[in-house]
Design a protein around this motif. Structure first.
Motif, PDB file in Angstrom:
ATOM      1  N   GLU A 192       4.254  -6.003   9.916  1.00  0.00           N
ATOM      2  CA  GLU A 192       3.235  -5.383   9.064  1.00  0.00           C
ATOM      3  C   GLU A 192       3.191  -3.870   9.286  1.00  0.00           C
ATOM      4  O   GLU A 192       3.149  -3.091   8.335  1.00  0.00           O
ATOM      5  CB  GLU A 192       1.871  -6.002   9.347  1.00  0.00           C
ATOM      6  CG  GLU A 192       0.818  -5.526   8.387  1.00  0.00           C
ATOM      7  CD  GLU A 192      -0.461  -6.329   8.487  1.00  0.00           C
ATOM      8  OE1 GLU A 192      -0.743  -7.074   7.548  1.00  0.00           O
ATOM      9  OE2 GLU A 192      -1.165  -6.223   9.507  1.00  0.00           O
ATOM     10  N   LEU A 195       5.621  -2.014  10.319  1.00  0.00           N
ATOM     11  CA  LEU A 195       6.828  -1.442   9.711  1.00  0.00           C
ATOM     12  C   LEU A 195       6.683  -1.378   8.194  1.00  0.00           C
ATOM     13  O   LEU A 195       7.105  -0.410   7.560  1.00  0.00           O
ATOM     14  CB  LEU A 195       8.049  -2.282  10.079  1.00  0.00           C
ATOM     15  CG  LEU A 195       8.534  -2.126  11.518  1.00  0.00           C
ATOM     16  CD1 LEU A 195       9.667  -3.097  11.787  1.00  0.00           C
ATOM     17  CD2 LEU A 195       9.004  -0.706  11.759  1.00  0.00           C
ATOM     18  N   ASN A 196       6.075  -2.425   7.617  1.00  0.00           N
ATOM     19  CA  ASN A 196       5.888  -2.434   6.164  1.00  0.00           C
ATOM     20  C   ASN A 196       4.950  -1.325   5.717  1.00  0.00           C
ATOM     21  O   ASN A 196       5.167  -0.701   4.682  1.00  0.00           O
ATOM     22  CB  ASN A 196       5.342  -3.784   5.710  1.00  0.00           C
ATOM     23  CG  ASN A 196       6.448  -4.786   5.510  1.00  0.00           C
ATOM     24  OD1 ASN A 196       7.597  -4.396   5.309  1.00  0.00           O
ATOM     25  ND2 ASN A 196       6.115  -6.048   5.576  1.00  0.00           N
ATOM     26  N   ILE A 197       3.878  -1.101   6.513  1.00  0.00           N
ATOM     27  CA  ILE A 197       2.962  -0.006   6.171  1.00  0.00           C
ATOM     28  C   ILE A 197       3.747   1.300   6.143  1.00  0.00           C
ATOM     29  O   ILE A 197       3.656   2.076   5.192  1.00  0.00           O
ATOM     30  CB  ILE A 197       1.805   0.085   7.189  1.00  0.00           C
ATOM     31  CG1 ILE A 197       0.904  -1.139   7.094  1.00  0.00           C
ATOM     32  CG2 ILE A 197       1.000   1.348   6.971  1.00  0.00           C
ATOM     33  CD1 ILE A 197      -0.144  -1.206   8.167  1.00  0.00           C
ATOM     34  N   GLY A 224       7.024   1.727   5.863  1.00  0.00           N
ATOM     35  CA  GLY A 224       8.047   1.747   4.828  1.00  0.00           C
ATOM     36  C   GLY A 224       7.466   1.989   3.447  1.00  0.00           C
ATOM     37  O   GLY A 224       7.912   2.881   2.718  1.00  0.00           O
ATOM     38  N   ALA A 225       6.434   1.212   3.101  1.00  0.00           N
ATOM     39  CA  ALA A 225       5.857   1.344   1.768  1.00  0.00           C
ATOM     40  C   ALA A 225       5.240   2.727   1.591  1.00  0.00           C
ATOM     41  O   ALA A 225       5.396   3.360   0.543  1.00  0.00           O
ATOM     42  CB  ALA A 225       4.804   0.266   1.553  1.00  0.00           C
ATOM     43  N   LEU A 259       7.930   5.301   1.043  1.00  0.00           N
ATOM     44  CA  LEU A 259       8.494   5.213  -0.308  1.00  0.00           C
ATOM     45  C   LEU A 259       7.540   5.806  -1.345  1.00  0.00           C
ATOM     46  O   LEU A 259       7.930   6.664  -2.153  1.00  0.00           O
ATOM     47  CB  LEU A 259       8.760   3.750  -0.658  1.00  0.00           C
ATOM     48  CG  LEU A 259      10.111   3.187  -0.254  1.00  0.00           C
ATOM     49  CD1 LEU A 259      10.185   1.718  -0.623  1.00  0.00           C
ATOM     50  CD2 LEU A 259      11.215   3.952  -0.945  1.00  0.00           C
ATOM     51  N   ILE A 260       6.281   5.338  -1.296  1.00  0.00           N
ATOM     52  CA  ILE A 260       5.324   5.802  -2.304  1.00  0.00           C
ATOM     53  C   ILE A 260       5.075   7.299  -2.136  1.00  0.00           C
ATOM     54  O   ILE A 260       5.070   8.069  -3.108  1.00  0.00           O
ATOM     55  CB  ILE A 260       4.009   5.002  -2.181  1.00  0.00           C
ATOM     56  CG1 ILE A 260       4.282   3.535  -2.506  1.00  0.00           C
ATOM     57  CG2 ILE A 260       2.946   5.562  -3.099  1.00  0.00           C
ATOM     58  CD1 ILE A 260       3.131   2.616  -2.229  1.00  0.00           C
ATOM     59  N   MET A 266      -1.914   2.217   4.439  1.00  0.00           N
ATOM     60  CA  MET A 266      -0.769   2.575   3.604  1.00  0.00           C
ATOM     61  C   MET A 266      -1.120   3.742   2.687  1.00  0.00           C
ATOM     62  O   MET A 266      -0.361   4.706   2.578  1.00  0.00           O
ATOM     63  CB  MET A 266      -0.343   1.366   2.777  1.00  0.00           C
ATOM     64  CG  MET A 266       0.923   1.573   2.021  1.00  0.00           C
ATOM     65  SD  MET A 266       1.233   0.213   0.896  1.00  0.00           S
ATOM     66  CE  MET A 266       0.065   0.563  -0.385  1.00  0.00           C
TER      67      MET A 266
END
Lengths: 287, 444
Positions: A93, A95-97, A99-100, A103-104, A161
């Protein structure tokens, strides 16, 4: 003969000037050094006085906590692999925060940077406005936005995020616009001559030139954002930081969890660090 | 001729293929990004979040940032009346002092709200006069709360009535009546009591009046010049705590300064040990590098936790956390800078018979100073922001004030104030570090 004396006079004058210059420079350096040392010492004493525990009193306790954690982790060594697996979803989670949000944030940064680069801007008069916007986005610490958003959206990964993406957009926007300034305008002019719109000119004329540099900066930012998302978890928005806070405030008895989290966080950061610097080197060298 | 044609056609074909492949790659990349974002969208449960989002909280927050409310409260049992800004003890109007929109006579209190609305507290009943709707009477009694609407009107959506509580919410204000008390909120624009609180003799004076007072000789507070009294009242303002806030900002900058400079001072000598062209032993170099990597890899968060255990909350802990984390980063950067040093200058200095220390002083240091300084100054700026975050965890500086204000969930005007200050602080540090960089590196 007169020439020689005149020369000698000029020389001694030059020498005197030079020595004076050097002395003045040394004086400035000495003054600056004194000010710096005074600032450091007084700042240290002030910070020490305003701290709950003193520096000298705490200095020998510095290894107490890591010691406690290590002893407990040592006693429950068999638990560690299981705990590491248990915390893997939280790590993903985090890492996803990162990563996203990278990107955004990078997508917003691309638009902002193009809008705020002279020569490329869609509205040249608003270049200053977009730059100020990026300054403010960059100046705002993530934690502030995250805490305010937690009040509205409740806990969870989304506030973190958004907060990180917001900061990333400002930080990357500045770096991207520096890259844009070095982009050649010829493709842009060529596209303009055939009637391309602003979006087409940027997409086909500028982005292919700057994409490698963008990618390199974005990778660096991803590294930074992993740390940021771990920290934001600590103040209540999901991910590994949240688990760390829970295990840590529980105290003695769950230090094996603390140790497990420390280890996987450390390994992740080192791995991403190495990976991103490898890829960045490859990008800079041009594959 | 034919051969060129073929080769041209071939080349054209090859070019088209390259273009197609590139297009495929960019398209694939775009798809991958989209797929990842979709995955995150569901992994983070965004649809569920939309349901859970408290938009009413957002409205409260926004309204509170740009406006303040004054509570007029009557205790229905004793009949006692109090007027307080934001309902806080420190914003309560002292006895005998009321805002000009509250009038009291005997047992009756008249409260004027904007747009022609008004509320009257009578001993037996509370009357809300709405200019278009009519008079709404609320009668609190032991058995319950009775609501009387004007003749022929139905219960509108902006009145929330039950047996125990009646709430009337309009754009002009809000009235709540329970058995125990009757309360009116009157909203007004701005940040009230920002300079002077109600107990200050300077409260409610206009800027020109204040200027006149500052210049005049008769002292409002004996034994103190008016200017000094004003400064003291602003500094010790209980509502906004300007003094504490200034200290907090200073503490945050102090953390960043001590941490960055301390890290630079510690990592400079260590960097020599980690640079290939200066390290005496390659094993030392290897060990030093691994130490830098380790310190950098252990996140600032972990260092902060470990240190706050040893030193307790406060600015020293924050400064040390920054110091340790940045020692790793600086060590790595400085050693890389040292490896890029030009040997010719060192040889030139050595050829004049300089000792080792002199070779370092005149041959090496001048070469790396610009790189070092620009990195250190860049980090100083970025660490001001980190110090705010670390302060929120260790409990020091503006970060602490900010989190405290957010946690109360009602002092959003203070949150707005602190955020503004943080932005200004970081921007000021940004310009300061840019200015110093120009000054120190490009010459005086």
């Amino acid at each position: 003969m007169t020439d020689a004396t005149a020369n000698a006079g000029a020389l001694s004058q030059l020498q005197a000037h030079y020595i004076q210059h050097i002395q003045r420079k040394r004086l400035y350096s000495a003054i600056m050094l004194t000010i710096f040392v005074l600032l450091m010492v007084s700042g240290f004493m002030l910070a020490d006085a305003r701290n709950a525990g003193g520096f000298w009193a705490g200095l020998h306790q510095i290894f107490d906590f890591p010691g406690e954690v290590l002893t407990e982790a040592g006693e429950k060594l068999a638990n560690l692999p299981g705990l590491m697996v248990k915390f893997l979803p939280s790590l993903i989670e985090t890492l996803n925060i990162a990563g996203a949000s990278t990107l955004i944030g990078a997508m917003i940064a691309i638009v902002l940077s193009l809008l705020s680069t002279r020569g490329l801007a869609r509205w040249p008069r608003l270049v200053g406005v977009f730059r100020r916007c990026m300054d403010i986005m960059r100046a705002l610490p993530e934690i502030v936005i995250a805490l305010v958003l937690i009040f509205i959206l409740g806990g969870g990964p989304v506030p973190a995020m958004i907060a990180i993406a917001f900061h990333t957009a400002g930080a990357l926007g500045k770096l991207f616009s520096e890259v844009n300034e070095n982009a050649s305008l010829k493709p842009v002019e060529g596209l303009q001559s055939v009637g391309a719109t602003w979006g087409q000119r940027m997409l086909l004329g500028v982005l292919p030139q700057v994409a490698p540099n963008y990618l390199s900066y974005a990778l660096l930012r991803f590294e930074i954002n992993i740390r940021a998302s771990a920290i934001l978890g600590f103040v209540g928005s999901g991910g590994i930081g949240y688990d760390l806070k829970n295990a840590f405030s529980w105290g003695l008895g769950r230090y094996d969890e603390v140790a497990a989290i420390f280890i996987i966080l450390f390994l992740t950061i080192v791995a991403v660090d190495q990976g991103s610097s490898y890829f960045r080197n490859r990008i800079v060298e041009g594959r | 001729m034919a051969a060129t044609d073929i080769s041209l056609a071939q080349r054209g074909h090859a070019t088209v293929q390259i273009f197609q492949r590139r297009r495929m790659i960019s398209f694939g990349l775009l798809l991958a990004v989209l797929a990842y974002l979709t995955y995150v969208f569901f992994a983070f449960n965004v649809p569920g979040l939309v349901e859970r989002a408290r938009m009413d909280n957002a409205a409260i927050l926004v309204r509170d940032v740009y406006s303040y409310k004054t509570h007029v409260t009557r205790d229905n049992r004793t009949g006692g009346l109090s007027v307080a800004i934001e309902g806080e003890q420190k914003g309560t109007y002292p006895k005998g002092m009321l805002p000009d929109w509250v009038k009291t006579a005997d047992d009756i209190t008249d409260i004027a709200l904007p747009d022609g609305h008004s509320v009257r507290f009578a001993p037996e009943a509370v009357v809300y006069a709405h200019p278009s709707f009519g008079q709404i009477t609320v009668i609190p009694s032991r058995s319950g709360i009775e609501l009387r609407l004007p003749q022929g009107q139905d219960l509108p959506a902006w009145i929330n009535a039950s047996k125990t509580r009646v709430a009337i919410t309009t754009d002009a204000g809000r009235l709540t009546v329970t058995k125990a008390r009757t309360e009116v909120f009157r909203y007004a624009f701005g940040w009230e009591l920002f300079f002077f609180t109600l107990d200050s003799p300077f409260y409610g004076k206009s800027a020109t009046e204040l200027l006149g007072l500052a210049l005049s000789g008769d002292q409002l507070r004996p034994g103190q010049s008016n200017l000094a009294a004003m400064a003291q009242d602003i500094w010790t303002n209980k509502m906004w705590r300007h003094g504490d806030v200034a200290w907090a900002i200073f503490e945050t900058i102090l953390m960043a300064f001590l941490g960055t400079m301390g890290a630079a001072l510690i990592s400079l000598p260590l960097a020599f040990l980690a640079a290939a062209n200066f390290a005496p032993l390659s094993s030392v170099r290897f060990a030093m590098r691994r130490i830098f990597d380790f310190v950098r890899g252990v996140d600032g968060l972990i260092w902060t936790i470990i240190l706050s255990r040893a030193f307790g909350p406060g600015p020293m802990t924050g400064a040390l956390a920054i110091l340790i984390t940045d020692t790793g980063s600086f060590g790595k950067m400085f050693s890389e800078a040292l490896e890029n040093v030009d040997d010719k200058q060192i040889e030139g200095v050595a050829s004049t018979g300089a000792k080792t220390s002199q070779r370092y002083r005149f041959g090496v240091i001048p070469q790396i100073t610009p790189v070092l300084l620009s990195q250190v100054l860049y980090y100083l700026e970025s660490n001001t922001r980190s110090a705010t975050v670390i302060g929120a965890i260790t409990g020091g500086g503006i970060g602490l004030l900010l989190t405290q204000a957010i946690i109360t969930q009602k002092d959003w005007e203070e949150v707005g104030y602190y955020i503004t200050l943080v932005i200004l602080m970081v921007m000021a540090m940004d310009s300061l570090s840019g200015w110093l960089r120009n000054k120190l590196i490009k010459g005086e």
